[in-house]
Design a protein around this motif. Structure first.
Motif, mmCIF file in Angstrom:
data_model
loop_
_atom_site.group_PDB
_atom_site.id
_atom_site.type_symbol
_atom_site.label_atom_id
_atom_site.label_comp_id
_atom_site.label_asym_id
_atom_site.label_seq_id
_atom_site.Cartn_x
_atom_site.Cartn_y
_atom_site.Cartn_z
ATOM 1 N N PHE A 17 -14.829 30.169 0.095
ATOM 2 C CA PHE A 17 -14.593 29.990 1.534
ATOM 3 C C PHE A 17 -15.909 29.681 2.240
ATOM 4 O O PHE A 17 -16.979 30.092 1.783
ATOM 5 C CB PHE A 17 -13.897 31.198 2.150
ATOM 6 N N THR A 63 -15.095 33.997 8.697
ATOM 7 C CA THR A 63 -14.600 32.864 7.904
ATOM 8 C C THR A 63 -14.369 31.638 8.786
ATOM 9 O O THR A 63 -13.743 31.734 9.848
ATOM 10 C CB THR A 63 -13.279 33.238 7.198
ATOM 11 N N ARG A 99 -9.631 46.960 6.524
ATOM 12 C CA ARG A 99 -8.436 46.411 5.877
ATOM 13 C C ARG A 99 -7.445 47.544 5.637
ATOM 14 O O ARG A 99 -7.775 48.716 5.809
ATOM 15 C CB ARG A 99 -8.793 45.760 4.532
ATOM 16 N N VAL A 137 -5.383 44.291 9.546
ATOM 17 C CA VAL A 137 -6.790 43.950 9.789
ATOM 18 C C VAL A 137 -7.219 44.440 11.178
ATOM 19 O O VAL A 137 -6.541 44.164 12.165
ATOM 20 C CB VAL A 137 -6.965 42.412 9.690
ATOM 21 N N ARG A 167 -12.886 31.090 -6.401
ATOM 22 C CA ARG A 167 -12.239 31.381 -5.111
ATOM 23 C C ARG A 167 -13.318 31.292 -4.038
ATOM 24 O O ARG A 167 -14.269 32.093 -4.047
ATOM 25 C CB ARG A 167 -11.628 32.779 -5.182
ATOM 26 N N PHE A 193 -10.966 28.932 4.727
ATOM 27 C CA PHE A 193 -10.662 29.528 3.420
ATOM 28 C C PHE A 193 -10.187 28.397 2.505
ATOM 29 O O PHE A 193 -9.357 27.578 2.901
ATOM 30 C CB PHE A 193 -9.576 30.596 3.576
ATOM 31 N N THR A 233 -13.606 40.701 9.891
ATOM 32 C CA THR A 233 -12.741 41.824 9.519
ATOM 33 C C THR A 233 -13.593 43.077 9.323
ATOM 34 O O THR A 233 -14.544 43.074 8.530
ATOM 35 C CB THR A 233 -11.944 41.489 8.246
ATOM 36 N N HIS A 283 -18.496 39.047 7.548
ATOM 37 C CA HIS A 283 -18.699 37.610 7.739
ATOM 38 C C HIS A 283 -17.602 37.084 8.655
ATOM 39 O O HIS A 283 -16.577 37.746 8.847
ATOM 40 C CB HIS A 283 -18.603 36.880 6.393
ATOM 41 N N HIS A 316 -12.842 35.583 13.603
ATOM 42 C CA HIS A 316 -12.939 37.047 13.588
ATOM 43 C C HIS A 316 -13.731 37.532 12.383
ATOM 44 O O HIS A 316 -13.852 36.810 11.393
ATOM 45 C CB HIS A 316 -11.532 37.666 13.567
ATOM 46 N N TYR A 321 -18.656 39.117 -2.017
ATOM 47 C CA TYR A 321 -18.786 37.720 -1.612
ATOM 48 C C TYR A 321 -20.202 37.260 -1.934
ATOM 49 O O TYR A 321 -21.165 37.790 -1.377
ATOM 50 C CB TYR A 321 -18.513 37.566 -0.113
HETATM 51 P P1 2AM Z 1 -9.456 38.034 6.644
HETATM 52 O O1 2AM Z 1 -10.777 38.737 6.700
HETATM 53 O O2 2AM Z 1 -8.799 37.894 7.955
HETATM 54 O O3 2AM Z 1 -8.574 38.602 5.566
HETATM 55 C C1 2AM Z 1 -12.265 35.818 2.160
HETATM 56 O O4 2AM Z 1 -11.054 36.259 1.632
HETATM 57 C C2 2AM Z 1 -12.123 35.474 3.616
HETATM 58 O O5 2AM Z 1 -11.202 34.377 3.770
HETATM 59 C C3 2AM Z 1 -11.616 36.592 4.499
HETATM 60 O O6 2AM Z 1 -12.410 36.607 5.668
HETATM 61 C C4 2AM Z 1 -10.202 36.213 4.851
HETATM 62 O O7 2AM Z 1 -9.805 36.530 6.160
HETATM 63 C C5 2AM Z 1 -10.239 34.715 4.759
HETATM 64 N N1 2AM Z 1 -8.939 34.148 4.413
HETATM 65 C C6 2AM Z 1 -8.254 33.250 5.146
HETATM 66 N N2 2AM Z 1 -7.118 32.925 4.540
HETATM 67 C C7 2AM Z 1 -7.052 33.646 3.401
HETATM 68 C C8 2AM Z 1 -6.112 33.748 2.350
HETATM 69 N N3 2AM Z 1 -4.985 33.007 2.318
HETATM 70 N N4 2AM Z 1 -6.385 34.609 1.349
HETATM 71 C C9 2AM Z 1 -7.513 35.352 1.348
HETATM 72 N N5 2AM Z 1 -8.453 35.288 2.301
HETATM 73 C C10 2AM Z 1 -8.224 34.431 3.327
#
Ligand code: 2AM
Length: 180
Positions: free
Chosen positions: A8, A45, A130, A87, A6, A48, A127, A43, A125, A166
């Motif tokens: 990103f 992203t 959560r 978030v 998995r 993804f 995060t 971090h 952004h 991560y």
């Molecule tokens: P988020 O922080 O807004 O949840 C690892 O999961 C990173 O990828 C996170 O920063 C997450 O954003 C982002 N991300 C984007 N699309 C995702 C998805 N479909 N599932 C999980 N994470 C996603």
């Protein structure tokens, strides 16, 4: 997919900034507002990728290595709450063009390689919390941290002892000339 990981692409936060952010966050939010993201996991992203086979991972790394993009300064001066995904995030009121271009390139390479990309617009952004599904009193301002971005990274998301971690797998430099 047993051989898939998995993954990103993301921008890491410098370690010192991670610490500043979590210390500020401890005072800025209430424990019931949401679950704090671990300092080392903070971090931004860029793209993804989801579960990616070894072969596809290699192809995506090759494409990432061909990117020639300038570095930039990022100002973290914006905050918000998205109740539906739960978030609370930190962002930038004016995202640098180079950041948007880098994300666009990585997302289009990912899409062409068969990694599903959300049709929602990219909103850069970091995060912070959560499981923040209830109303949150978001502070009016951040300290306005600024940092210089000179590389981007590929991360693997793993669950270790019930916690998400991560792991950086690779990183690529951004051109240091013309920083904004
Ligand atoms: P988020 O922080 O807004 O949840 C690892 O999961 C990173 O990828 C996170 O920063 C997450 O954003 C982002 N991300 C984007 N699309 C995702 C998805 N479909 N599932 C999980 N994470 C996603």
């Amino acid at each position: 997919m047993s051989n898939s990981r998995r993954l990103f692409f993301a921008l890491p936060l410098p370690a010192a900034l991670q610490q500043q952010v979590i210390h500020w966050r401890a005072n800025a939010f209430q424990p019931e507002d949401g679950r704090p993201v671990a300092a080392a996991n903070l971090h931004l992203t860029l793209a993804f990728l989801g579960d990616v086979s070894t072969q596809k991972e290699l192809a995506l790394k090759t494409l990432a290595g061909r990117i020639r993009q300038t570095g930039f300064n990022l100002c973290l001066d914006d905050l918000g709450h998205w109740p539906r995904p739960g978030v609370v995030w930190l962002g930038s009121k004016r995202a640098p063009r180079a950041l948007l271009q880098l994300a666009e390139l990585l997302r289009s390479q990912a899409a062409r390689s068969g990694c599903y990309q959300s049709p929602l617009p990219f909103y850069p952004h970091i995060t912070l919390l959560r499981a923040a599904t209830k109303p949150v009193a978001v502070p009016p301002a951040t300290p306005g941290w600024r940092f210089s971005v000179d590389h981007f990274s590929l991360y693997q998301s793993v669950i270790e002892h019930g916690r998400t971690r991560y792991h950086p797998l690779a990183q690529w430099p951004l051109n240091t000339q013309d920083t904004q």
